[in-house]
Design an enzyme around this catalytic site. Structure first.
Site, mmCIF file in Angstrom:
data_model
loop_
_atom_site.group_PDB
_atom_site.id
_atom_site.type_symbol
_atom_site.label_atom_id
_atom_site.label_comp_id
_atom_site.label_asym_id
_atom_site.label_seq_id
_atom_site.Cartn_x
_atom_site.Cartn_y
_atom_site.Cartn_z
ATOM 1 N N THR A 393 -4.203 66.710 45.684
ATOM 2 C CA THR A 393 -4.570 68.128 45.737
ATOM 3 C C THR A 393 -3.414 68.970 46.281
ATOM 4 O OG1 THR A 393 -6.900 67.567 46.064
ATOM 5 C CG2 THR A 393 -6.234 69.795 46.667
ATOM 6 N N GLU A 515 -11.067 66.733 39.795
ATOM 7 C CA GLU A 515 -12.370 66.060 39.716
ATOM 8 C C GLU A 515 -13.386 66.955 39.014
ATOM 9 O OE1 GLU A 515 -13.472 63.030 40.607
ATOM 10 O OE2 GLU A 515 -11.474 62.370 41.158
#
Length: 596
Positions: A393, A515
Site C-alpha cells: 500500500t 484488494e
C-alpha cells in the site's frame, strides 16, 4: 485554568496583536465597516444627548409646570429615541453582516488550506481539533467582529462621553462616582477571572462529551455486539455530570459577580441620589441636573460592565485567532513544481521506481521501503503480493504523491512525478481502496465523484459495468438514495462496487486496485472480476492482492516482504524461484482445490 489568567501584560498585548491579521479579511468590506462605524458614532452621540433631554423634560416640563414646554420636550425626546432606534438597527445589522461575512471567508480560507495539506499532517493532528477550528474558533471570531467589537467601541465612546458629561453636569457628584468605581471594578476583575477560567473548563468538558458520544455513535455496532449499552450509558452519564459540576461552579461564580456588581452599583447610585437630593432640596442644583447625572452615571456603569465582559471575549478570541492563523501558515510537505512538466502521451514505461527508500514521518526510524527498483510497462497488469506490512500500500501512496520518498525517484510516463502538477498526476490514476470511502450523500454523488461532469447516463453505465446497477435500483430511491454516514446503509460488497463504478467513471490511464474484490462473495466477485478484466484491457493496472487466485494471470507478479522486493515473475516462474510466493499459494490453493 484559563490561559489568559496567567499572561503578563506584555503577553496579553501580544495575544491581542494576534487579532490584527484577522482584519485583513475585513479590508474587502471597508464600505460596510465605514457605514457601521458612522452608525455607531450617531448612536453614541444620541445616547449622550438623551441625558440633556431628560434634564430639559424635568426642568422645563415637570417643574416649570408648562404644558406646552412639556409637550415640546417630550417630542424632542421621542425624536432622539427614534434616531437612536434607526442608528442601532443600522449598527447592529451592518456589524452582524460583517461578522458573518468575515467568518465565512475565514472558514473557506482554512478549509482551502486543510484540503491541500499532506496526509502526514493529519497523522499528527486530530480531525476533531481541526473541526473545532473550522466551527468553534471561527464562530467566536464572528461573535467578536459582528458583536463584541461593535459593543466595545460603543461602550468606550459612551464611557468617555459619559464621564465628560458627569463632570460637566456636577463636579461634586462626579467625585462620588470616581471614589466608588474602584470598589465596583475590583470584584469584577477578581470574579471575572474565575468565571472565564470556569467557562474555559466548561467548554472543554462539553467538547469531551461530544467526542465521547461521537465515538460511541460511530461504533454503535461494536457497542451493541458486546452488549455494552448499559456500561456506555453509565460512562456517558459520568462525563455529563462532570460537565454539570463545572457548569454549576461557573454559574455560581457568575451569580456572585452579578449580585455584587448590582449591589455596589445601586448602592453608589443611592448615595448619589442622597447627596444630590440634599443639594436639590437646598437649591444648589436642579432636579433636571440630578436626573441627567443619574442617567450618565448609569450609562458609565453599564459601559464599564460591557467593556469588562468584552475584554474577556477578546482574550478568548485572541487564542482562536492564533490557532486559525497558525493553520493558515502551515505549508504542505508535498510541493508543487514551479515549472511543471506535462505528462508524455507515449512512453514505454508507465511507472518506474528507482532506488526508492521511504519511512513514514510518524515513524522515521522504521523504514517502510528499502531499495525499491521496479519498472512497469505501459498497458501491463502488475500484481503486488506479500504478507501484511510488506509495503504494498505504501507504493500506492508514494505513486500518488501523498508522500515523497527520502531517497530515490519515481517516474510516471518517464517523467519524475515531482515535476508534474499534482492534479495532472492524480487525474491520471483511479484508485479502488481495500476499505472504500463513501460520502454521506446519494448514489449519484458518490459515483459521480469520479467525474463531476458526467451525465446521468454515464453514471448508470459505470454502475452497470461495476455490476452495481441491479442493487442500486432496489434501493428506496434508486440512484437518489441517501447512503448514510460512510455508506452505512450498504454492505461491504456493495460499497466496493460503488467505489469501482467511481473509478470506471473516472476512466484513468492507470488503475490502482487495493484488494478490490476482498469484501465480495463468490458470485459478486466473479461479476466484478469480469468487469475489472474489461476495465484493465489496454490499461496499466497495479493490483494489491492477498487472494492470489485473482492475479494468477497478471503480466508481472511482484513479491514483497518487509519493505523489499524479494522476487518478480509470472505465476509459474515464481512457484519455482520464490519460496515465499510458493508458501502463500500453498496456504490458499491447497485448502480450496487440493492443488497448487
Amino acid at each position: 485554568m484559563a490561559v489568559d489568567d496567567t499572561l503578563n501584560p506584555k503577553e496579553k498585548l501580544k495575544a491581542f496583536n494576534s487579532l490584527l491579521p484577522i482584519f485583513s479579511f475585513i479590508k474587502p468590506y471597508k464600505l460596510m465597516l465605514a457605514l457601521a462605524l458612522l452608525a455607531l458614532l450617531v448612536t453614541a452621540a444620541v445616547n449622550l444627548s438623551l441625558g440633556q433631554a431628560v434634564k430639559f423634560v424635568i426642568d422645563n416640563g415637570f417643574i416649570a409646570g408648562s404644558e406646552q414646554q412639556l409637550q415640546e420636550a417630550i417630542l424632542g425626546l421621542v425624536f432622539l429615541i427614534s434616531l437612536l432606534a434607526v442608528g442601532t438597527f443600522s449598527r447592529f445589522y451592518l456589524m452582524s453582516w460583517l461578522g458573518e461575512r468575515v467568518s465565512a471567508d475565514i472558514r473557506k480560507a482554512v478549509f482551502a488550506r486543510i484540503v491541500t495539506l499532506h496526509p502526514s499532517y493529519f497523522e499528527e493532528n486530530r480531525s476533531g481539533e481541526l473541526m473545532s477550528r473550522l466551527t468553534t474558533d471561527t464562530a467566536l471570531l464572528q461573535s467578536i467582529i459582528g458583536s463584541s467589537f461593535s459593543m466595545s467601541l460603543r461602550s468606550l465612546l459612551l464611557l468617555i462621553g459619559g464621564l465628560v458629561m458627569l463632570f460637566v453636569t456636577n463636579l461634586k457628584l462626579s467625585l462620588v462616582v470616581v471614589v466608588a468605581v474602584p470598589f465596583i471594578l475590583i470584584p469584577m476583575i477578581v470574579y471575572g477571572r474565575k468565571v472565564r477560567s470556569l467557562a474555559e473548563s466548561s467548554q472543554g468538558a462539553i467538547a469531551d462529551i461530544g467526542t465521547y458520544a461521537g465515538e460511541i455513535i460511530q461504533n454503535i455496532k461494536v457497542v451493541q455486539s458486546y452488549t455494552h449499552e448499559a456500561r456506555e450509558q453509565v460512562a456517558f452519564g459520568h462525563e455529563v455530570e462532570k460537565a454539570f459540576i463545572v457548569a454549576k461552579n461557573r454559574v455560581k461564580q457568575r451569580s456572585i459577580l452579578i449580585a455584587i456588581v448590582i449591589f455596589l452599583t445601586f448602592a453608589t447610585i443611592s448615595a448619589m441620589l442622597w447627596v444630590g437630593g440634599m443639594d436639590v432640596l437646598s437649591g444648589k442644583m436642579t432636579g433636571g441636573e440630578l436626573g441627567a447625572f443619574v442617567f450618565y452615571a448609569i450609562m458609565v456603569a453599564m459601559s464599564v460592565a460591557t467593556i469588562a465582559e468584552v475584554y474577556g471575549e477578546l482574550q478568548r478570541a485572541a487564542g482562536s485567532a492564533t490557532r486559525l492563523l497558525d493553520l493558515l501558515k502551515v505549508e504542505s510537505d508535498i510541493k508543487q513544481p514551479s515549472q511543471p512538466s506535462t505528462i508524455k502521451v507515449q512512453a514505454s514505461s508507465a511507472i518506474s521506481f528507482e532506488q526508492v527508500n521511504f519511512s513514514y514521518p510518524s515513524r522515521p526510524d522504521s523504514p517502510a521501503l528499502h531499495d525499491i527498483n521496479l519498472v512497469i510497462a505501459t498497458g501491463k497488469t502488475v500484481a503486488l503480493v506479500g504478507p501484511s506490512g510488506a509495503g504494498k500500500t505504501t507504493l500506492f501512496e508514494l505513486l500518488q504523491r501523498f508522500y515523497d520518498p527520502q531517497q530515490g525517484q519515481i517516474k510516471f510516463n518517464e517523467t519524475d512525478i515531482t515535476q508534474l502538477r499534482l492534479t495532472d498526476l492524480r487525474d491520471a490514476m483511479g484508485m479502488v481502496p481495500q476499505q472504500p470511502i463513501l460520502f454521506s450523500s446519494d448514489v449519484w454523488h458518490n459515483i459521480r465523484y469520479g467525474n463531476p461532469q458526467a451525465t446521468d447516463a454515464e453514471v448508470i453505465d459505470a454502475a452497470k459495468r461495476a455490476h452495481a446497477d441491479e442493487f442500486i435500483n432496489q434501493l428506496p430511491q434508486g440512484y437518489g438514495s441517501f447512503l448514510g454516514e460512510q455508506g452505512v446503509r450498504l454492505s461491504g460488497g456493495q460499497k466496493q462496487r460503488i467505489a469501482l463504478a467511481r473509478a470506471i467513471l473516472k476512466d484513468p490511464n492507470v488503475l490502482l486496485l487495493d484488494e478490490a474484490t476482498s469484501a465480495l462473495d463468490a458470485q459478486s466477485e466473479s461479476h466484478v472480476q469480469a468487469a475489472l478484466n474489461d476495465l484493465m484491457e489496454n490499461r496499466t493496472t497495479l493490483i494489491i492482492a492477498h487472494r492470489l487466485s485473482t492475479v494468477i494471470d497478471a503480466d508481472l507478479i511482484v513479491v514483497m516482504d518487509k519493505g523489499r522486493i524479494v522476487d518478480t515473475g509470472d505465476h509459474h516462474s515464481l512457484l519455482n524461484s520464490s519460496a515465499l510466493y510458493k508458501k502463500l499459494c500453498e496456504l490458499q490453493f491447497d485448502k480450496v482445490t487440493g492443488q497448487v
